[in-house]
Design an enzyme around this catalytic site. Sequence first.
Site, PDB file in Angstrom:
ATOM      1  N   HIS A 177       2.612   0.562 -13.263  1.00  0.00           N
ATOM      2  CA  HIS A 177       3.314  -0.703 -13.261  1.00  0.00           C
ATOM      3  C   HIS A 177       4.872  -0.430 -13.239  1.00  0.00           C
ATOM      4  O   HIS A 177       5.153   0.694 -13.732  1.00  0.00           O
ATOM      5  CB  HIS A 177       3.004  -1.210 -14.741  1.00  0.00           C
ATOM      6  CG  HIS A 177       3.740  -2.432 -14.957  1.00  0.00           C
ATOM      7  ND1 HIS A 177       3.192  -3.841 -14.667  1.00  0.00           N
ATOM      8  CD2 HIS A 177       4.928  -2.879 -15.759  1.00  0.00           C
ATOM      9  CE1 HIS A 177       3.897  -4.900 -15.013  1.00  0.00           C
ATOM     10  NE2 HIS A 177       4.882  -4.057 -15.654  1.00  0.00           N
ATOM     11  N   ASP A 195      -2.135  -4.962 -17.732  1.00  0.00           N
ATOM     12  CA  ASP A 195      -0.947  -3.955 -18.063  1.00  0.00           C
ATOM     13  C   ASP A 195      -1.175  -3.235 -19.501  1.00  0.00           C
ATOM     14  O   ASP A 195      -0.041  -3.498 -20.323  1.00  0.00           O
ATOM     15  CB  ASP A 195       0.377  -4.658 -17.868  1.00  0.00           C
ATOM     16  CG  ASP A 195       0.566  -5.142 -16.571  1.00  0.00           C
ATOM     17  OD1 ASP A 195      -0.132  -4.537 -15.667  1.00  0.00           O
ATOM     18  OD2 ASP A 195       1.277  -6.130 -16.315  1.00  0.00           O
ATOM     19  N   GLY A 222       0.898  -1.122   0.086  1.00  0.00           N
ATOM     20  CA  GLY A 222       0.133   0.014   0.034  1.00  0.00           C
ATOM     21  C   GLY A 222       0.815   1.294   0.024  1.00  0.00           C
ATOM     22  O   GLY A 222       0.358   2.270   0.451  1.00  0.00           O
ATOM     23  N   LYS A 262      -5.502  -8.626  -9.137  1.00  0.00           N
ATOM     24  CA  LYS A 262      -6.401  -9.468  -9.812  1.00  0.00           C
ATOM     25  C   LYS A 262      -7.114  -8.490 -11.186  1.00  0.00           C
ATOM     26  O   LYS A 262      -7.068  -7.238 -10.866  1.00  0.00           O
ATOM     27  CB  LYS A 262      -7.899  -9.530  -9.150  1.00  0.00           C
ATOM     28  CG  LYS A 262      -8.867 -10.661  -9.300  1.00  0.00           C
ATOM     29  CD  LYS A 262      -9.755 -10.690  -8.256  1.00  0.00           C
ATOM     30  CE  LYS A 262     -11.020 -11.580  -8.815  1.00  0.00           C
ATOM     31  NZ  LYS A 262     -10.977 -12.122 -10.115  1.00  0.00           N
TER      32      LYS A 262
HETATM   33  C1  GRF Z   1       4.281  -1.327  -7.308  1.00  0.00           C
HETATM   34  O1  GRF Z   1       5.203  -1.672  -7.498  1.00  0.00           O
HETATM   35  C2  GRF Z   1       3.144  -1.110  -8.530  1.00  0.00           C
HETATM   36  O2  GRF Z   1       3.790  -0.526  -9.341  1.00  0.00           O
HETATM   37  C3  GRF Z   1       2.595  -2.469  -8.847  1.00  0.00           C
HETATM   38  O3  GRF Z   1       2.482  -2.992  -7.543  1.00  0.00           O
HETATM   39  C4  GRF Z   1       3.189  -2.386  -6.479  1.00  0.00           C
HETATM   40  C5  GRF Z   1       2.429  -2.049  -5.351  1.00  0.00           C
HETATM   41  O4  GRF Z   1       3.332  -1.209  -4.237  1.00  0.00           O
HETATM   42  N1  GRF Z   1       1.504  -2.511  -9.740  1.00  0.00           N
HETATM   43  P1  GRF Z   1       2.401  -0.842  -3.225  1.00  0.00           P
HETATM   44  O5  GRF Z   1       1.627  -1.882  -2.483  1.00  0.00           O
HETATM   45  O6  GRF Z   1       1.723   0.326  -3.522  1.00  0.00           O
HETATM   46  O7  GRF Z   1       3.728  -0.505  -2.310  1.00  0.00           O
END
Ligand code: GRF
Length: 215
Positions: free
Chosen positions: A118, A159, A20, A100
């Site tokens: 991403h 993605d 998060g 998901k």
């Molecule tokens: C991030 O690296 C984001 O790019 C990917 O999932 C990760 C989430 O990290 N989609 P966090 O839970 O926000 O720390």
Amino acid sequence: MRKDKLADRLKIAVFASGRGSNFESILNSIESGRIKNADIVCLLGNNSDAGALLFAKRKNIPAVHISRRQYSTDEDFDAALIKKLDDYDVNFIVLAGYMKILSPVLVRKFKNKIINIHPALLPKFGGEGMYGIHVHEAVLKSGEKISGVTVHIVDEEYDHGPILMQETVDVDENETAETLAAKILNVEHKIYPEVVRLFSEDKIKIEDGKVVINK
Ligand code: GRF
């Protein structure tokens, strides 16, 4: 009001399955006043242990644990998810490490109003299985000299969808997947709130699948 104009104030649902930190960075930008026209009205998570859910609770943001396993069909799950979003009057969705794929029903209901981040330069190093440390391992294995961050509109494929913003980071000689992940996460925390701010100020338009930003 223009047909594609977002509401005057963004009512954001953040979807997160993990730690998060991106959720936290967006919330910080709202709390500090950098993002003015938006509120995070709920946090939805499919994993009851997620750090994101605990963080939302600490911040008194409604934290909803909703998982496909609680329902017998995909349709029931979708209906429950949409009901929750309606309950909170959500008009914008931010995926922040949500593990998901969203259903076509949800994607169509919120067309061009769902964004994802991403940790690589899409369209490279994306798709199923490309998450977390696997992304950075694949980048290192390929010998690429740059990687980075992509923020994009969510469509019905993993993605995929129009790219809103990208920023690169160098892959250094002694880089490991862990050091690369850390550098990239720093950039994520900078550009994800920035994209949310631009949406909240109605500065982003999607025209025929192309993104136009009036900074
Ligand atoms: C991030 O690296 C984001 O790019 C990917 O999932 C990760 C989430 O990290 N989609 P966090 O839970 O926000 O720390």
